[in-house]
Design a protein around this motif. Structure first.
Motif, PDB file in Angstrom:
ATOM      1  N   MET A  66     -17.007 -22.301  38.746  1.00 59.41           N
ATOM      2  CA  MET A  66     -17.227 -20.985  38.148  1.00 59.41           C
ATOM      3  C   MET A  66     -18.305 -20.233  38.909  1.00 59.41           C
ATOM      4  N   ILE A  67     -18.046 -18.960  39.166  1.00 58.09           N
ATOM      5  CA  ILE A  67     -19.037 -18.042  39.729  1.00 58.09           C
ATOM      6  C   ILE A  67     -19.402 -17.024  38.652  1.00 58.09           C
ATOM      7  N   VAL A  68     -20.685 -16.739  38.515  1.00 62.54           N
ATOM      8  CA  VAL A  68     -21.153 -15.700  37.606  1.00 62.54           C
ATOM      9  C   VAL A  68     -21.626 -14.532  38.457  1.00 62.54           C
ATOM     10  N   LEU A  69     -20.965 -13.384  38.310  1.00 63.74           N
ATOM     11  CA  LEU A  69     -21.291 -12.200  39.091  1.00 63.74           C
ATOM     12  C   LEU A  69     -22.271 -11.315  38.339  1.00 63.74           C
ATOM     13  N   LEU A  70     -23.397 -11.007  38.977  1.00 63.28           N
ATOM     14  CA  LEU A  70     -24.418 -10.149  38.377  1.00 63.28           C
ATOM     15  C   LEU A  70     -24.591  -8.886  39.209  1.00 63.28           C
ATOM     16  N   PRO A  71     -24.978  -7.786  38.553  1.00 69.28           N
ATOM     17  CA  PRO A  71     -25.344  -6.581  39.304  1.00 69.28           C
ATOM     18  C   PRO A  71     -26.757  -6.760  39.839  1.00 69.28           C
ATOM     19  N   PRO A  72     -27.145  -5.968  40.832  1.00 65.33           N
ATOM     20  CA  PRO A  72     -28.544  -5.966  41.257  1.00 65.33           C
ATOM     21  C   PRO A  72     -29.365  -5.144  40.277  1.00 65.33           C
ATOM     22  N   SER A  73     -30.616  -4.954  40.580  1.00 59.45           N
ATOM     23  CA  SER A  73     -31.451  -4.075  39.761  1.00 59.45           C
ATOM     24  C   SER A  73     -32.087  -3.019  40.652  1.00 59.45           C
ATOM     25  N   GLU A  74     -32.396  -1.892  40.069  1.00 55.18           N
ATOM     26  CA  GLU A  74     -33.097  -0.848  40.819  1.00 55.18           C
ATOM     27  C   GLU A  74     -34.499  -1.305  41.194  1.00 55.18           C
ATOM     28  N   THR A  75     -35.146  -2.061  40.280  1.00 54.85           N
ATOM     29  CA  THR A  75     -36.499  -2.538  40.532  1.00 54.85           C
ATOM     30  C   THR A  75     -36.455  -3.919  41.180  1.00 54.85           C
ATOM     31  N   LYS A  76     -37.427  -4.149  42.057  1.00 54.17           N
ATOM     32  CA  LYS A  76     -37.471  -5.415  42.779  1.00 54.17           C
ATOM     33  C   LYS A  76     -38.911  -5.874  42.916  1.00 54.17           C
ATOM     34  N   ALA A  77     -39.107  -7.167  42.898  1.00 53.77           N
ATOM     35  CA  ALA A  77     -40.431  -7.728  43.097  1.00 53.77           C
ATOM     36  C   ALA A  77     -40.888  -7.474  44.522  1.00 53.77           C
ATOM     37  N   ALA A  78     -42.173  -7.266  44.689  1.00 53.71           N
ATOM     38  CA  ALA A  78     -42.727  -7.027  46.024  1.00 53.71           C
ATOM     39  C   ALA A  78     -43.087  -8.349  46.690  1.00 53.71           C
ATOM     40  N   GLY A  79     -43.250  -8.292  47.990  1.00 47.73           N
ATOM     41  CA  GLY A  79     -43.760  -9.443  48.722  1.00 47.73           C
ATOM     42  C   GLY A  79     -42.738 -10.536  48.954  1.00 47.73           C
ATOM     43  N   GLY A  80     -43.255 -11.766  49.032  1.00 46.87           N
ATOM     44  CA  GLY A  80     -42.415 -12.912  49.308  1.00 46.87           C
ATOM     45  C   GLY A  80     -43.119 -13.855  50.261  1.00 46.87           C
ATOM     46  N   THR A  81     -42.658 -15.078  50.331  1.00 41.93           N
ATOM     47  CA  THR A  81     -43.257 -16.083  51.217  1.00 41.93           C
ATOM     48  C   THR A  81     -42.260 -16.597  52.250  1.00 41.93           C
ATOM     49  N   GLY A  82     -41.023 -16.109  52.191  1.00 38.57           N
ATOM     50  CA  GLY A  82     -40.020 -16.546  53.148  1.00 38.57           C
ATOM     51  C   GLY A  82     -40.083 -15.756  54.440  1.00 38.57           C
ATOM     52  N   ASP A  83     -39.478 -16.330  55.484  1.00 38.55           N
ATOM     53  CA  ASP A  83     -39.412 -15.636  56.761  1.00 38.55           C
ATOM     54  C   ASP A  83     -38.570 -14.367  56.630  1.00 38.55           C
ATOM     55  N   ARG A  84     -38.600 -13.538  57.640  1.00 36.64           N
ATOM     56  CA  ARG A  84     -37.865 -12.283  57.613  1.00 36.64           C
ATOM     57  C   ARG A  84     -36.362 -12.527  57.471  1.00 36.64           C
ATOM     58  N   LEU A  85     -35.648 -11.487  57.095  1.00 35.53           N
ATOM     59  CA  LEU A  85     -34.220 -11.572  56.835  1.00 35.53           C
ATOM     60  C   LEU A  85     -33.443 -12.110  58.029  1.00 35.53           C
ATOM     61  N   THR A  86     -32.613 -13.119  57.740  1.00 38.04           N
ATOM     62  CA  THR A  86     -31.666 -13.632  58.721  1.00 38.04           C
ATOM     63  C   THR A  86     -30.306 -13.605  58.047  1.00 38.04           C
ATOM     64  N   THR A  87     -29.475 -12.651  58.420  1.00 39.86           N
ATOM     65  CA  THR A  87     -28.212 -12.509  57.709  1.00 39.86           C
ATOM     66  C   THR A  87     -27.310 -13.725  57.890  1.00 39.86           C
ATOM     67  N   ALA A  88     -27.480 -14.453  58.986  1.00 43.84           N
ATOM     68  CA  ALA A  88     -26.653 -15.636  59.215  1.00 43.84           C
ATOM     69  C   ALA A  88     -26.928 -16.727  58.193  1.00 43.84           C
ATOM     70  N   SER A  89     -28.088 -16.662  57.549  1.00 42.18           N
ATOM     71  CA  SER A  89     -28.437 -17.698  56.575  1.00 42.18           C
ATOM     72  C   SER A  89     -27.937 -17.358  55.177  1.00 42.18           C
ATOM     73  N   LEU A  90     -27.408 -16.166  54.979  1.00 42.23           N
ATOM     74  CA  LEU A  90     -26.941 -15.764  53.665  1.00 42.23           C
ATOM     75  C   LEU A  90     -25.591 -16.396  53.344  1.00 42.23           C
ATOM     76  N   GLY A  91     -25.315 -16.536  52.057  1.00 39.95           N
ATOM     77  CA  GLY A  91     -24.012 -17.008  51.642  1.00 39.95           C
ATOM     78  C   GLY A  91     -22.921 -16.005  52.018  1.00 39.95           C
ATOM     79  N   PHE A  92     -21.686 -16.447  51.948  1.00 39.07           N
ATOM     80  CA  PHE A  92     -20.523 -15.608  52.221  1.00 39.07           C
ATOM     81  C   PHE A  92     -20.563 -15.019  53.641  1.00 39.07           C
ATOM     82  N   PRO A  93     -20.482 -15.878  54.648  1.00 41.10           N
ATOM     83  CA  PRO A  93     -20.556 -15.416  56.039  1.00 41.10           C
ATOM     84  C   PRO A  93     -19.450 -14.443  56.422  1.00 41.10           C
ATOM     85  N   GLY A  94     -18.380 -14.382  55.647  1.00 39.63           N
ATOM     86  CA  GLY A  94     -17.323 -13.423  55.927  1.00 39.63           C
ATOM     87  C   GLY A  94     -17.775 -11.975  55.792  1.00 39.63           C
ATOM     88  N   LEU A  95     -18.950 -11.758  55.231  1.00 37.61           N
ATOM     89  CA  LEU A  95     -19.482 -10.404  55.062  1.00 37.61           C
ATOM     90  C   LEU A  95     -20.397  -9.989  56.215  1.00 37.61           C
TER      91      LEU A  95
END
Length: 239
Positions: free
Chosen positions: A1-30
């Motif tokens: 089962m997959i549960v599909l959620l919408p995003p939100s207009e508001t987002k938390a600031a900051g983060g501790t992960g490295d910069r965006l690497t699209t190759a590491s995201l799920g659904f590589p077909g996108l």
């Protein structure tokens, strides 16, 4: 089962992960659509963004730094009523692992991302005009990436942006049967939290309804999909 959620207009600031690497995201077909969306965002930034208020200035800064800013799991990046009700940070490790394995969030910038995918802060919504691209053209085929049974908790705008064949929508209503607007987000978050805590594994709407009946979750089938009854104003699943 997959549960599909919408995003939100508001987002938390900051983060501790490295910069965006699209190759590491799920659904590589996108990958191609993501590259197009990010290139369009670069053009939007280069053209100049509205910075007339502090909130707009922060959004513009987030967009300008989207390729270099720190990242965090998507389920932590998005904030607001739905995500507050889900409260992923307070889940035990097993329930959090369920969320990471089953929850998919639809981003207007990155398409479908898994709950644990590391993403930066950004300000792009379903209604954003990206230079040289139409949002619907970017994501119209994205639903092909979603396999099997999908419980669809997205807003109508996001569901229309990236249709998912066979996804089962959920309507949120009050105990009197009245549709809820703003408060339906809390009901959706509460439902996902209940699924995570129970670590539900089902492959159909009928199986989900059987679980809901055994767990005392007020979920029922309709001609259009499923209906969840929540209390208002307490905004928790009615039991």
């Amino acid at each position: 089962m997959i549960v599909l959620l919408p995003p939100s207009e508001t987002k938390a600031a900051g983060g501790t992960g490295d910069r965006l690497t699209t190759a590491s995201l799920g659904f590589p077909g996108l990958a191609v659509a993501r590259s197009r969306a990010l290139a369009a965002l670069d053009r939007l930034v280069a053209a100049g963004q509205d910075v007339s208020t502090p909130a707009k200035a922060r959004a513009a800064a987030d967009n300008a730094a989207v390729r270099t800013s720190p990242t965090m799991p998507a389920i932590e990046r998005y904030t607001g009523v739905l995500y507050d009700a889900l409260d992923a940070a307070s889940l035990d490790p097993d329930a959090r692992a369920w969320v990471d394995g089953h929850v998919v969030i639809q981003s207007a910038l990155l398409g479908f991302v898994r709950a644990g995918d590391l993403i930066p802060a950004y300000k792009v919504s379903s209604g954003t005009r990206l230079p040289g691209e139409r949002m619907r053209d970017l994501w119209v085929d994205a639903g092909d990436e979603i396999p099997g049974f999908a419980l669809d908790l997205r807003s109508k705008a996001y569901a229309a942006l990236a249709p998912v064949a066979g996804a089962v929508p959920v309507e949120i209503v009050s105990p009197e049967g009245k549709a809820l607007n703003h408060w339906n987000k809390a009901g959706k978050g509460a439902l996902v939290r209940a699924l995570a805590e129970a670590r539900v594994e089902v492959a159909s709407a009928d199986a989900l309804l059987a679980w809901a009946s055994s767990a005392g979750v007020p979920l029922e089938g309709t001609d259009e999909g499923l209906r969840l009854t929540v209390r208002d104003p307490r905004l928790v699943a009615a039991r």
